[in-house]
Design a protein around this motif. Structure first.
Motif, PDB file in Angstrom:
ATOM      1  N   MET A  37       0.559  -1.479  -0.360  1.00  0.00           N
ATOM      2  CA  MET A  37       0.083  -0.467  -0.042  1.00  0.00           C
ATOM      3  C   MET A  37       0.686   1.661  -0.198  1.00  0.00           C
ATOM      4  N   ASP A  38       2.188   1.326  -0.774  1.00  0.00           N
ATOM      5  CA  ASP A  38       3.175   2.147  -0.795  1.00  0.00           C
ATOM      6  C   ASP A  38       2.454   3.816  -1.119  1.00  0.00           C
ATOM      7  N   ARG A  39       1.263   3.375  -2.528  1.00  0.00           N
ATOM      8  CA  ARG A  39       0.633   4.959  -2.672  1.00  0.00           C
ATOM      9  C   ARG A  39      -0.383   4.285  -2.431  1.00  0.00           C
ATOM     10  N   GLN A  40      -0.547   5.711  -1.373  1.00  0.00           N
ATOM     11  CA  GLN A  40      -2.650   5.587  -1.037  1.00  0.00           C
ATOM     12  C   GLN A  40      -3.028   7.028  -1.465  1.00  0.00           C
ATOM     13  N   ALA A  41      -4.406   7.054  -1.885  1.00  0.00           N
ATOM     14  CA  ALA A  41      -5.379   8.249  -1.382  1.00  0.00           C
ATOM     15  C   ALA A  41      -5.103   9.324  -1.144  1.00  0.00           C
ATOM     16  N   ARG A  42      -4.095  10.042  -0.818  1.00  0.00           N
ATOM     17  CA  ARG A  42      -4.020  10.840   0.270  1.00  0.00           C
ATOM     18  C   ARG A  42      -3.365  11.996   0.158  1.00  0.00           C
ATOM     19  N   LYS A  44      -0.890  14.550   0.049  1.00  0.00           N
ATOM     20  CA  LYS A  44       0.916  15.212   0.243  1.00  0.00           C
ATOM     21  C   LYS A  44       0.939  16.442   0.333  1.00  0.00           C
ATOM     22  N   PRO A  45       2.326  16.953   1.138  1.00  0.00           N
ATOM     23  CA  PRO A  45       1.883  18.140   0.384  1.00  0.00           C
ATOM     24  C   PRO A  45       3.025  18.623  -0.655  1.00  0.00           C
ATOM     25  N   GLN A  46       2.709  19.099  -1.559  1.00  0.00           N
ATOM     26  CA  GLN A  46       3.056  20.092  -2.551  1.00  0.00           C
ATOM     27  C   GLN A  46       3.093  18.957  -3.608  1.00  0.00           C
ATOM     28  N   ASP A  54      -6.446  23.537 -11.090  1.00  0.00           N
ATOM     29  CA  ASP A  54      -5.252  24.365 -10.871  1.00  0.00           C
ATOM     30  C   ASP A  54      -4.155  22.942 -10.734  1.00  0.00           C
ATOM     31  N   ARG A  56      -3.628  21.242  -8.414  1.00  0.00           N
ATOM     32  CA  ARG A  56      -2.292  21.649  -6.944  1.00  0.00           C
ATOM     33  C   ARG A  56      -2.547  21.183  -6.430  1.00  0.00           C
ATOM     34  N   ASP A 179       8.664  35.655   2.564  1.00  0.00           N
ATOM     35  CA  ASP A 179       7.642  33.842   2.968  1.00  0.00           C
ATOM     36  C   ASP A 179       8.234  32.788   3.713  1.00  0.00           C
ATOM     37  N   ARG A 180       9.254  33.266   4.234  1.00  0.00           N
ATOM     38  CA  ARG A 180      10.625  32.382   4.526  1.00  0.00           C
ATOM     39  C   ARG A 180      10.976  32.404   6.059  1.00  0.00           C
TER      40      ARG A 180
END
Lengths: 217, 217
Positions: A37-42, A44-46, A54, A56, A179-180
């Motif tokens: 289940m390495d790649r789940q519909a979840r 993730k940031p960015q 868009d 994103r 922003d930083r």
């Protein structure tokens, strides 16, 4: 038996020549032999997300909202006279008073820890262009970056709030770092900035005899 | 009575045993060598939309990791920088270079640059960047010498065994906090430093989880 050996060697050579060796560079994405289940519909940031137009995953902050645990867009959200017990007032976050005049002196405490914090942040965000001594001779100068030297009368006489404003919002060719950097990080850079200015514009008379002995002057 | 079987039949059992051993050895060796992230992941070097060289920016110009990956020490996610970060220099440096066209387009349109992600943990692994870098685990431990890579590639296997190796012996990987972003730093092989490292683990209360739920949720 000879035929067996021939086939055996041939099979090994074929496998190795197709699969190659460990660590060889490849532009192909890694093989996931057992995907589990390495790649789940979840979320993730960015990451990408086909649900939004868009594409994103990270959503822009709606106007008038504050991202939880993140006050970097504080200035856009709160009114001029808003005072927060923990974050300080608008002057602290903006470097300006409500009547648009710059804050004259640093609203933070001048401590060694704060100075070190400023040096750390300076060496991350400023040093590449303004140089370690603040003279505008950073590593990027030969590549065509024009950075100001801190060591002239105009910048020596500007208020701390003005320096803060330039760090956060940029000026001329320099882009802002709001922003930083958080407000306290930017104020500690202002403190270190003053130390750099002083380091290049101090006279021997300001030292005590003991300090002069230490330096051998 | 004449022999039913010719004499060479006597060698068949030996030949079968030898062949079986060879095939088994080859298959096991093949699986061990290829069915591991050391082979499947290491060396992945996708072509990025912009030919950004870490060797130039981080290695040669010595720009700090945090100049771009600002959130690495304050968030679980180490961010890919916004296009604005690129533009803070590239509005002046190589501002008409066709190689940087995607950056300028992205800055003008607001569309993100589609960088290809290289390091992916499985979705049930919750890796937190901030807790690692703030407790003396350098970028280089998991990402390798990115400052020498013209094109970034996957350098370490990032398998569970790889994580546990360090979680079981943090004192062998921990380093002084000021050297975390210095990928060039070499660990002193002295008894004195070993004691210092054990001291770091103790003083900072570094207690890397080895239970499943430490990382898997």
């Amino acid at each position: 038996m000879r035929i067996f050996f021939a086939i055996f060697i041939f099979a090994i050579v074929t496998v190795v020549s197709i699969l190659g060796f460990r660590g060889s560079l490849s532009t192909k994405p890694p093989l996931e032999v057992f995907p589990d289940m390495d790649r789940q519909a979840r979320y993730k940031p960015q990451a990408e997300n086909s649900f939004f137009d868009d594409g994103r995953n990270d959503r822009p902050i709606p106007s008038g909202a504050v991202a939880r645990g993140n006050y970097l867009n504080y200035n856009e959200v709160f009114s001029e006279d808003f005072v927060d017990l923990r974050l300080g007032d608008v002057a602290y976050n903006k470097g300006k008073h409500a009547d648009d005049t710059f804050v004259q002196t640093l609203p933070t405490e001048v401590t060694y820890a704060n100075m070190e914090h400023g040096r750390l942040k300076y060496e991350i965000f400023c040093v590449s262009c303004h140089g370690a001594a603040g003279d505008g001779n950073g590593v990027t100068k030969p590549y065509g970056v024009l950075a100001a030297s801190y060591h002239d009368d105009r910048l020596r006489n500007e208020s701390d709030g003005y320096i803060y404003d330039v760090i956060m919002n940029g000026k001329g060719l320099m882009y802002g770092l709001s922003d930083r950097l958080s407000a306290d990080e930017a104020w500690s850079i202002v403190l270190y900035f003053r130390a750099l200015q002083f380091s290049q514009n101090a006279s021997v008379e300001e030292l005590t005899p003991a300090q002069r002995d230490l330096l051998g002057i | 009575m004449a022999n039913v079987f010719p004499k060479w039949v006597n060698t068949i059992p030996i030949k079968v045993i030898v062949a079986a051993i060879l095939i088994k050895t080859a298959v096991i060796a093949g699986f061990t060598y290829y069915f591991t992230p050391k082979y499947t992941r290491v060396g992945y070097a996708p072509t990025q939309p912009v030919a950004f060289s870490h060797a130039l920016h981080s290695g040669q110009l010595e720009i700090d990791c945090r100049y771009c990956h600002t959130n690495v020490d304050r968030s679980e996610h180490s961010n890919v920088p916004a296009t604005e970060v690129c533009m803070s220099c590239h509005s002046m440096v190589r501002k008409d270079d066709p190689l940087l066209a995607p950056v300028r387009d992205s800055y003008a349109s607001g569309e993100p640059i589609p960088w290809v992600r290289i390091h992916k943990t499985p979705d049930y692994v919750y890796f937190n960047h901030a807790v690692h870098v703030n407790r003396g685990i350098s970028c280089v431990e998991c990402h390798g010498r990115v400052d020498q890579m013209k094109v970034v590639h996957h350098d370490k296997p990032l398998s569970m065994g790889f994580c546990l190796e360090c979680h079981r012996n943090p004192e062998e990987y921990i380093r002084p906090p000021e050297e975390v972003y210095n990928l060039d730093w070499e660990r002193p092989e002295t008894e004195e430093f070993k004691e210092t490292a054990v001291g770091f683990v103790h003083d900072w209360k570094v207690n890397p989880p080895q239970s499943c739920s430490g990382c898997h949720r």
